[in-house]
Design a protein around this motif. Structure first.
Motif, PDB file in Angstrom:
ATOM      1  N   ILE A   1      59.425  16.124  46.685  1.00 51.48           N
ATOM      2  CA  ILE A   1      60.234  14.514  45.653  1.00 51.48           C
ATOM      3  C   ILE A   1      61.597  15.027  46.928  1.00 51.48           C
ATOM      4  O   ILE A   1      62.153  13.474  46.574  1.00 51.48           O
ATOM      5  N   ASP A   2      62.716  16.910  46.465  1.00 48.25           N
ATOM      6  CA  ASP A   2      63.904  15.830  48.055  1.00 48.25           C
ATOM      7  C   ASP A   2      63.359  15.318  48.916  1.00 48.25           C
ATOM      8  O   ASP A   2      64.737  14.747  49.714  1.00 48.25           O
ATOM      9  N   PHE A   3      62.732  15.381  49.710  1.00 44.16           N
ATOM     10  CA  PHE A   3      62.170  14.570  51.464  1.00 44.16           C
ATOM     11  C   PHE A   3      62.368  13.480  51.087  1.00 44.16           C
ATOM     12  O   PHE A   3      63.378  12.864  51.138  1.00 44.16           O
ATOM     13  N   VAL A   4      61.822  12.421  50.297  1.00 45.84           N
ATOM     14  CA  VAL A   4      61.412  11.242  49.587  1.00 45.84           C
ATOM     15  C   VAL A   4      62.758  11.137  49.293  1.00 45.84           C
ATOM     16  O   VAL A   4      63.647   9.785  49.612  1.00 45.84           O
ATOM     17  N   ARG A   5      63.572  11.386  48.323  1.00 52.77           N
ATOM     18  CA  ARG A   5      64.386  11.345  47.471  1.00 52.77           C
ATOM     19  C   ARG A   5      65.730  11.146  49.035  1.00 52.77           C
ATOM     20  O   ARG A   5      66.883  10.105  48.677  1.00 52.77           O
ATOM     21  N   SER A   6      65.467  12.051  49.445  1.00 57.80           N
ATOM     22  CA  SER A   6      67.095  11.742  50.287  1.00 57.80           C
ATOM     23  C   SER A   6      66.454  11.235  51.519  1.00 57.80           C
ATOM     24  O   SER A   6      67.219  10.366  52.726  1.00 57.80           O
ATOM     25  N   HIS A   7      65.745  10.398  51.713  1.00 58.46           N
ATOM     26  CA  HIS A   7      64.908   9.154  52.562  1.00 58.46           C
ATOM     27  C   HIS A   7      65.459   7.798  51.582  1.00 58.46           C
ATOM     28  O   HIS A   7      64.918   6.585  51.897  1.00 58.46           O
ATOM     29  N   GLY A   8      65.865   7.589  50.489  1.00 50.44           N
ATOM     30  CA  GLY A   8      66.552   6.639  49.772  1.00 50.44           C
ATOM     31  C   GLY A   8      65.464   6.199  48.984  1.00 50.44           C
ATOM     32  O   GLY A   8      65.540   4.786  48.210  1.00 50.44           O
ATOM     33  N   CYS A   9      64.130   7.217  48.134  1.00 49.10           N
ATOM     34  CA  CYS A   9      63.459   6.554  47.635  1.00 49.10           C
ATOM     35  C   CYS A   9      63.582   7.225  46.453  1.00 49.10           C
ATOM     36  O   CYS A   9      63.685   8.414  45.632  1.00 49.10           O
ATOM     37  N   LEU A  10      64.367   6.715  45.836  1.00 51.81           N
ATOM     38  CA  LEU A  10      65.679   7.292  44.324  1.00 51.81           C
ATOM     39  C   LEU A  10      64.109   6.730  43.269  1.00 51.81           C
ATOM     40  O   LEU A  10      64.776   7.288  42.351  1.00 51.81           O
ATOM     41  N   SER A  11      63.015   6.873  43.370  1.00 49.95           N
ATOM     42  CA  SER A  11      62.955   5.562  42.001  1.00 49.95           C
ATOM     43  C   SER A  11      62.138   7.173  41.500  1.00 49.95           C
ATOM     44  O   SER A  11      61.171   7.500  40.809  1.00 49.95           O
ATOM     45  N   VAL A  12      61.509   8.107  42.766  1.00 48.70           N
ATOM     46  CA  VAL A  12      60.948   9.333  42.552  1.00 48.70           C
ATOM     47  C   VAL A  12      62.084   9.952  42.023  1.00 48.70           C
ATOM     48  O   VAL A  12      63.183  10.126  42.523  1.00 48.70           O
ATOM     49  N   LYS A  13      61.674  10.463  40.652  1.00 46.35           N
ATOM     50  CA  LYS A  13      62.173  11.270  39.510  1.00 46.35           C
ATOM     51  C   LYS A  13      62.016  13.004  39.602  1.00 46.35           C
ATOM     52  O   LYS A  13      61.098  13.149  38.973  1.00 46.35           O
ATOM     53  N   ARG A  14      63.341  13.444  39.114  1.00 47.72           N
ATOM     54  CA  ARG A  14      62.530  14.688  38.671  1.00 47.72           C
ATOM     55  C   ARG A  14      62.596  14.689  37.318  1.00 47.72           C
ATOM     56  O   ARG A  14      64.337  14.837  36.836  1.00 47.72           O
ATOM     57  N   GLY A  15      61.761  15.586  36.818  1.00 49.17           N
ATOM     58  CA  GLY A  15      62.171  15.241  34.933  1.00 49.17           C
ATOM     59  C   GLY A  15      61.964  17.334  35.055  1.00 49.17           C
ATOM     60  O   GLY A  15      62.511  16.829  33.817  1.00 49.17           O
ATOM     61  N   CYS A  16      60.636  17.453  34.616  1.00 47.66           N
ATOM     62  CA  CYS A  16      60.650  18.761  34.573  1.00 47.66           C
ATOM     63  C   CYS A  16      60.497  19.866  35.671  1.00 47.66           C
ATOM     64  O   CYS A  16      60.494  21.085  34.599  1.00 47.66           O
ATOM     65  N   GLU A  17      60.529  19.211  36.187  1.00 51.32           N
ATOM     66  CA  GLU A  17      60.705  20.460  37.592  1.00 51.32           C
ATOM     67  C   GLU A  17      59.252  21.805  36.938  1.00 51.32           C
ATOM     68  O   GLU A  17      58.619  22.455  37.093  1.00 51.32           O
ATOM     69  N   THR A  18      57.707  21.029  36.169  1.00 50.49           N
ATOM     70  CA  THR A  18      56.861  21.886  36.086  1.00 50.49           C
ATOM     71  C   THR A  18      55.933  21.234  36.105  1.00 50.49           C
ATOM     72  O   THR A  18      54.583  21.916  35.015  1.00 50.49           O
ATOM     73  N   SER A  19      55.537  20.224  36.766  1.00 48.62           N
ATOM     74  CA  SER A  19      54.429  19.448  37.012  1.00 48.62           C
ATOM     75  C   SER A  19      53.849  19.226  35.788  1.00 48.62           C
ATOM     76  O   SER A  19      52.672  19.118  35.306  1.00 48.62           O
ATOM     77  N   ASN A  20      54.709  18.481  34.942  1.00 49.16           N
ATOM     78  CA  ASN A  20      54.283  18.040  33.718  1.00 49.16           C
ATOM     79  C   ASN A  20      54.203  16.582  33.422  1.00 49.16           C
ATOM     80  O   ASN A  20      54.327  15.870  32.204  1.00 49.16           O
ATOM     81  N   CYS A  21      55.742  16.546  33.286  1.00 47.34           N
ATOM     82  CA  CYS A  21      55.794  14.865  33.448  1.00 47.34           C
ATOM     83  C   CYS A  21      55.522  13.118  34.007  1.00 47.34           C
ATOM     84  O   CYS A  21      55.331  12.563  32.967  1.00 47.34           O
ATOM     85  N   GLY A  22      55.477  13.756  35.279  1.00 46.75           N
ATOM     86  CA  GLY A  22      54.966  12.639  36.095  1.00 46.75           C
ATOM     87  C   GLY A  22      55.451  11.565  36.169  1.00 46.75           C
ATOM     88  O   GLY A  22      55.295  10.731  37.004  1.00 46.75           O
ATOM     89  N   LEU A  23      57.023  12.442  36.267  1.00 45.82           N
ATOM     90  CA  LEU A  23      57.558  11.115  37.032  1.00 45.82           C
ATOM     91  C   LEU A  23      58.296  11.736  38.193  1.00 45.82           C
ATOM     92  O   LEU A  23      58.204  10.389  39.356  1.00 45.82           O
ATOM     93  N   CYS A  24      57.753  12.188  38.746  1.00 52.13           N
ATOM     94  CA  CYS A  24      57.806  12.243  40.355  1.00 52.13           C
ATOM     95  C   CYS A  24      56.698  11.911  41.267  1.00 52.13           C
ATOM     96  O   CYS A  24      56.449  12.766  42.351  1.00 52.13           O
TER      97      CYS A  24
END
Length: 157
Positions: free
Chosen positions: A23-46
């Motif tokens: 998630i951090d890698f793709v966001r650092s390369h401009g892919c801001l659609s990938v979001k951090r939500g729960c940080e527990t692998s439960n929300c699907g935002l990433c």
């Protein structure tokens, strides 16, 4: 460590720390659609596609993507826009925060099952957290999209 992967059809080589999450890698390369939500692998935002399969990028080390293909919503704009319009038409994107992960998972579902039944849709998308809508609008949007897709296919035959 150095990794090489294909991100949204572009080959990319980068240095990453061994503990860098995808998630951090793709966001650092401009892919801001990938979001951090729960940080527990439960929300699907990433959700991203890793070799065309949906994965939760908050639970995958970037090093695991070395030599693989990673696709985010930015890499699926045409496909996503076509489907996303049906979700928007049902008012199911109230705040919009969950939309990218939801659309990624819906596209994965459509690739796996051309015309899934309602129960299959609900089961497949159960890992997506939406705090606004109650999911009925998304379900109606998917049903309308599938009906449109089927009519379009029949008209072409």
């Amino acid at each position: 460590m150095q990794i090489t992967l294909t991100l949204n059809d572009k080959k990319l080589t980068a240095d990453v720390a061994p503990d860098t999450l995808l998630i951090d890698f793709v966001r650092s390369h401009g892919c801001l659609s990938v979001k951090r939500g729960c940080e527990t692998s439960n929300c699907g935002l990433c959700t991203v596609f890793l070799d065309d399969k949906p994965v939760l990028s908050c639970s995958v080390l970037a090093a695991r993507a070395d030599g693989h293909k990673v696709t985010t919503l930015e890499g699926l704009q045409d496909e996503a826009a076509e489907f996303g319009a049906f979700i928007a038409d049902q008012g199911a994107e109230q705040c919009g925060f969950c939309n990218p992960g939801f659309i990624m998972n819906a596209l994965a579902l459509f690739r796996e099952k051309e015309y899934p039944a309602d129960e299959e849709i609900k089961e497949y998308l159960s890992g997506n957290l939406c705090r606004c809508s109650g999911y009925e609008g998304q379900l109606r949007g998917i049903q309308n999209f599938l009906g449109w897709k089927k009519a379009k296919k029949e008209a072409a035959e």
